[in-house]
Design an enzyme around this catalytic site. Structure first.
Site, PDB file in Angstrom:
ATOM      1  N   GLU A 442      66.660 -24.938 -38.611  1.00  0.00           N
ATOM      2  CA  GLU A 442      67.564 -25.493 -39.312  1.00  0.00           C
ATOM      3  C   GLU A 442      68.826 -26.284 -38.448  1.00  0.00           C
ATOM      4  OE1 GLU A 442      67.400 -24.186 -42.762  1.00  0.00           O
ATOM      5  OE2 GLU A 442      68.643 -26.164 -42.701  1.00  0.00           O
TER       6      GLU A 442
HETATM    7  C1  LIG Z   1      59.391 -20.042 -37.509  1.00  0.00           C
HETATM    8  C2  LIG Z   1      59.852 -21.239 -37.830  1.00  0.00           C
HETATM    9  C3  LIG Z   1      60.198 -21.685 -38.835  1.00  0.00           C
HETATM   10  C4  LIG Z   1      60.573 -22.853 -39.254  1.00  0.00           C
HETATM   11  N1  LIG Z   1      60.928 -23.495 -40.439  1.00  0.00           N
HETATM   12  C5  LIG Z   1      61.007 -24.673 -40.963  1.00  0.00           C
HETATM   13  C6  LIG Z   1      61.034 -25.037 -42.243  1.00  0.00           C
HETATM   14  O1  LIG Z   1      61.055 -24.420 -43.099  1.00  0.00           O
HETATM   15  N2  LIG Z   1      61.052 -26.563 -42.730  1.00  0.00           N
HETATM   16  C7  LIG Z   1      61.193 -27.344 -41.533  1.00  0.00           C
HETATM   17  O2  LIG Z   1      61.284 -28.661 -41.677  1.00  0.00           O
HETATM   18  N3  LIG Z   1      61.120 -26.951 -40.219  1.00  0.00           N
HETATM   19  C8  LIG Z   1      61.035 -25.688 -39.838  1.00  0.00           C
HETATM   20  N4  LIG Z   1      61.022 -25.205 -38.484  1.00  0.00           N
HETATM   21  C9  LIG Z   1      61.069 -26.191 -37.566  1.00  0.00           C
HETATM   22  C10 LIG Z   1      62.644 -26.297 -36.831  1.00  0.00           C
HETATM   23  O3  LIG Z   1      63.532 -26.497 -37.495  1.00  0.00           O
HETATM   24  C11 LIG Z   1      62.429 -26.817 -35.345  1.00  0.00           C
HETATM   25  O4  LIG Z   1      61.433 -26.054 -34.705  1.00  0.00           O
HETATM   26  C12 LIG Z   1      63.600 -27.156 -34.984  1.00  0.00           C
HETATM   27  O5  LIG Z   1      64.301 -28.015 -35.633  1.00  0.00           O
HETATM   28  C13 LIG Z   1      63.464 -28.043 -33.524  1.00  0.00           C
HETATM   29  O6  LIG Z   1      62.491 -29.036 -33.610  1.00  0.00           O
HETATM   30  P1  LIG Z   1      61.460 -28.957 -32.270  1.00  0.00           P
HETATM   31  O7  LIG Z   1      60.811 -27.469 -32.442  1.00  0.00           O
HETATM   32  O8  LIG Z   1      60.641 -30.047 -32.493  1.00  0.00           O
HETATM   33  O9  LIG Z   1      62.030 -28.923 -31.027  1.00  0.00           O
HETATM   34  P2  LIG Z   1      62.722 -30.285 -30.388  1.00  0.00           P
HETATM   35  O10 LIG Z   1      63.550 -31.138 -31.176  1.00  0.00           O
HETATM   36  O11 LIG Z   1      61.628 -30.845 -29.442  1.00  0.00           O
HETATM   37  O12 LIG Z   1      63.938 -29.923 -29.330  1.00  0.00           O
HETATM   38  C14 LIG Z   1      63.751 -29.066 -28.299  1.00  0.00           C
HETATM   39  C15 LIG Z   1      64.810 -28.625 -27.360  1.00  0.00           C
HETATM   40  O13 LIG Z   1      65.675 -30.059 -27.197  1.00  0.00           O
HETATM   41  C16 LIG Z   1      66.795 -29.851 -27.527  1.00  0.00           C
HETATM   42  N5  LIG Z   1      67.188 -31.420 -28.326  1.00  0.00           N
HETATM   43  C17 LIG Z   1      66.227 -32.012 -28.710  1.00  0.00           C
HETATM   44  N6  LIG Z   1      66.786 -33.409 -29.223  1.00  0.00           N
HETATM   45  C18 LIG Z   1      68.311 -33.095 -28.594  1.00  0.00           C
HETATM   46  C19 LIG Z   1      69.341 -34.143 -28.783  1.00  0.00           C
HETATM   47  N7  LIG Z   1      69.326 -35.217 -29.431  1.00  0.00           N
HETATM   48  N8  LIG Z   1      70.550 -33.440 -28.248  1.00  0.00           N
HETATM   49  C20 LIG Z   1      70.512 -32.352 -27.454  1.00  0.00           C
HETATM   50  N9  LIG Z   1      69.488 -31.704 -27.490  1.00  0.00           N
HETATM   51  C21 LIG Z   1      68.339 -32.060 -28.057  1.00  0.00           C
HETATM   52  C22 LIG Z   1      66.623 -28.913 -28.781  1.00  0.00           C
HETATM   53  O14 LIG Z   1      68.068 -28.403 -29.099  1.00  0.00           O
HETATM   54  C23 LIG Z   1      65.961 -27.852 -28.137  1.00  0.00           C
HETATM   55  O15 LIG Z   1      66.725 -27.046 -27.328  1.00  0.00           O
HETATM   56  C24 LIG Z   1      60.774 -23.922 -38.275  1.00  0.00           C
HETATM   57  C25 LIG Z   1      60.168 -23.546 -36.938  1.00  0.00           C
HETATM   58  C26 LIG Z   1      59.891 -22.449 -36.713  1.00  0.00           C
HETATM   59  C27 LIG Z   1      59.313 -21.815 -35.261  1.00  0.00           C
END
Ligand SMILES: Cc1cc2nc3c(=O)[nH]c(=O)nc-3n(C[C@H](O)[C@H](O)[C@H](O)COP(=O)(O)OP(=O)(O)OC[C@H]3O[C@@H](n4cnc5c(N)ncnc54)[C@H](O)[C@@H]3O)c2cc1C
Length: 614
Positions: A442
């Site tokens: 989220e």
């Molecule tokens: C159990 C689970 C349920 C989920 N449910 C849903 C769902 O129902 N629907 C859905 O759409 N998604 C869902 N997600 C996905 C979740 O929303 C994403 O994992 C999350 O938004 C982070 O994206 P990412 O994993 O690609 O991490 P990344 O975006 O790669 O981020 C990795 C790290 O880098 C940091 N970061 C990245 N970009 C920036 C920036 N511009 N500035 C500062 N810091 C940054 C982040 O804060 C994080 O610490 C779910 C994930 C899990 C694990």
């Protein structure tokens, strides 16, 4: 099997004594409700949470969601409670009655939400997402789509999801690649979404996906994203189910926690036959999705707070029963009586951390929900504007602070249980594992911090922040000379000045083009902001509690400190109000001072975070 241990007394205190939510009943929208009705809703919610949902928590963790040959199943024990939950109208508890909702204020719905979530988070994933998706369709979709889908979703007959994330588009949601090509009145959807909670399961006959996708000529980035309603099974114009819609689950994730929630890879249109219906206008999808996400962020904050709350209650129960060692003052006496660990100062410190942080985040979440309700019903333009502003300003605090602190409370609860805290015999290690995800999905908490600093502070020419500061200043002026609590109000005043000073510095830097330095301090800044707000809320509560405690003690003739302590031990109400004062004192003296320390860091101008070679 672990029992769900609630804190209904504190929930009621916040609703009726602190916020006075019964006032909402004076407005037309809530005129059919009363405090008595709200109480009945709390009764029923708590009963359902304790009797039907809490028993699922262990099976959710141990059995979990399964993926076999393209089919996703949830533990079979979910089915009965899901039916009861839906029949009770809980998915649409705060939704519009025109669409099958119960029409209760959101703040009351959130209160029962704490009970359900604390009882079993994994079970609650499907109903919560269904509510969010239905509400978004109700707000933005065409009448035709609304008529076909919304009521069945609020009834829980069809479930909902939220499909944003793709392998290259997590935090950077603007990088979504899923495509939507117009064919007549509909769109052909092709692409893969990952990590989709409740993306597939066997609880409902249909699953309705809100999907972010891009049309062929859309502009790059978030301005080129559209929103589509994509059913798992197509729906005929008369509402009956038609053929399958080419949405397939490719896999589910093996996770640290919430095992009973299926986290799915969804492939849309592998056979070229997935139909989506445009919601609203093309290229406005991100606006609609943010509408859903803003509500969802407060709910995710609730997940953190609710799991922290139940973990704290289990730790408290254990600390009263576990006998270990002697009073530290009798350490050298081999015949000294053994005591329960709640007597040890370090255990008391951890317990008070759990109690005060839980009560603070609960107040933050419920106050934000109350502002959301007020913004909808008040006829006073200035009041509406201000209440809506508070919702905007507090949403990142609700999401980030409540989830980080909720997890920390779970970790501290494990520590209180010692070795048993690490073992599955007790539920706290599961609460810790289950709660961790709330700081990640989220919009990660890092993204929330940037939202606060980069967007909310400057929103509407800075008026959200200025209103907040003006109200806080007024509170300080009114209460700084309070006979017993004035010194704590002074602590709040000092922290507020430190926060305001840093805010001014960051604004000046940003205006002169140095945006990176403030952003590198965004997370500590959000935590400081949250601690100031939480201290304010706990002080508001303490003023009420002090008054009530004075009344009870004069009624019972308890005049000195000794008599007061004895009264708090034998009288539940006196104990509760004395406990509220303790929570505030612990929070303001042990947690709030971090604001000044972080302000000193921010003002150091040290740029190691930005310049270090990593
Ligand atoms: C159990 C689970 C349920 C989920 N449910 C849903 C769902 O129902 N629907 C859905 O759409 N998604 C869902 N997600 C996905 C979740 O929303 C994403 O994992 C999350 O938004 C982070 O994206 P990412 O994993 O690609 O991490 P990344 O975006 O790669 O981020 C990795 C790290 O880098 C940091 N970061 C990245 N970009 C920036 C920036 N511009 N500035 C500062 N810091 C940054 C982040 O804060 C994080 O610490 C779910 C994930 C899990 C694990």
């Amino acid at each position: 099997m672990a029992e769900y241990l609630d804190d209904r007394r504190d929930v009621e205190f916040i609703l009726y004594e602190h916020l006075g939510v019964q006032r909402l009943c004076q407005y037309e929208k809530y005129s059919e409700f009363s405090k008595e009705l709200f109480d009945m809703v709390l009764d029923q919610g708590l009963k359902l949470a304790k009797e039907e949902i809490a028993p699922l928590n262990e099976v959710a963790d141990r059995v979990g969601a399964k993926f076999d040959n393209g089919v996703v199943t949830l533990p079979k024990e979910f089915r009965g409670p899901y039916k009861t939950y839906c029949e009770g109208g809980w998915i649409g508890v705060s939704s519009d009655p025109e669409w099958g909702g119960q029409g209760l204020p959101r703040v009351v719905g959130m209160s029962t939400g704490e009970f359900f979530t604390g009882a079993c988070l994994a079970f609650m994933m499907t109903p919560s997402l269904t509510h969010g998706a239905a509400h978004m369709f109700q707000t933005f979709a065409s009448d035709e789509l609304k008529n076909l889908y919304v009521e069945k979703m609020y009834a829980g007959q069809w479930a909902g999801t939220m499909c944003l994330t793709e392998p290259q588009a997590g935090s950077a949601v603007g990088d979504v690649k899923t495509s939507a090509v117009k064919e007549g009145d509909v769109y052909k959807i092709t692409g893969t979404k990952i990590f989709i909670s409740s993306g597939d399961h066997d609880l409902t006959e249909n699953i309705i996906h809100p999907v972010l996708a891009r049309t062929p000529d859309a502009p790059p980035g978030i301005k080129g994203i559209s929103l589509f309603l994509v059913p798992k099974v197509r729906v005929n114009p008369d509402g009956t189910l038609g053929e399958s819609n080419d949405v397939r689950c490719g896999n589910i994730e093996e996770k640290m926690g919430i095992h009973g929630s299926s986290t799915c890879t969804l492939n849309f249109g592998d056979e070229g036959n997935c139909i989506g219906y445009l919601v609203g206008e093309e290229n406005k999808g991100i606006v609609y999705m943010f509408h859903m996400m803003n509500g969802a962020r407060i709910n995710v904050g609730l997940q953190g707070s609710a799991l922290g709350a139940v973990a704290y209650k289990h730790a408290l129960q254990y600390a009263k029963e576990r006998i270990q060692g002697v009073d530290v003052r009798n350490m050298k006496d081999p015949n000294a009586p053994h005591v329960a660990i709640i007597e040890h100062p370090d255990v008391r410190r951890m317990l008070l951390f759990g109690k005060s942080v839980t009560e603070a985040t609960r107040a933050l979440l419920l106050k934000t929900a109350y502002y959301a309700d007020l913004a909808e019903v008040t006829q006073d333009d200035a009041e509406r504007e201000k209440a809506a502003g508070y919702v905007e300003l507090f949403t990142p605090l609700c999401k980030s602070y409540s989830t980080d602190m909720g997890f920390e409370v779970c970790v501290q609860a494990m520590q209180i249980l010692g070795g048993y805290g690490y073992c599955k015999e007790y539920p706290v290690e599961q609460y810790a594992r289950d709660s961790k995800i709330a700081s990640i999905y989220e919009g990660t908490n890092g993204i929330q911090a940037m939202d606060l600093l980069g967007r909310k502070l400057a929103m509407k020419g800075g008026t959200l922040y200025m209103n907040f500061l003006a109200d806080l200043n007024a509170f300080v002026e009114e209460n700084r000379s309070h006979e017993t609590l004035g010194k704590y109000v002074e602590e709040l005043a000092a922290a507020k000045d430190a926060l305001a000073d840093v805010t001014n510095d960051f604004m000046t830097k940003s205006m002169s083009g140095d945006t990176l330095y403030p952003i590198s301090c965004a997370m500590p800044y959000l935590n400081s902001f949250s601690e100031v707000v939480c201290s304010w809320l706990l002080l508001e509560q303490a003023l009420i509690a002090q008054k009530r405690l004075d009344e009870i003690s004069s009624e019972k003739g308890a005049t000195d400190a000794e008599a007061l302590k004895a009264l708090a031990e034998e009288n539940d109400e006196a104990k509760f109000y004395a406990g509220k004062l303790d929570s505030m004192k612990f929070y303001v003296t042990q947690i709030l001072p971090q604001v000044k320390a972080r302000a000193a860091s921010a003002k150091s101008e040290d740029r190691t975070i930005l310049d270090a070679v990593l």
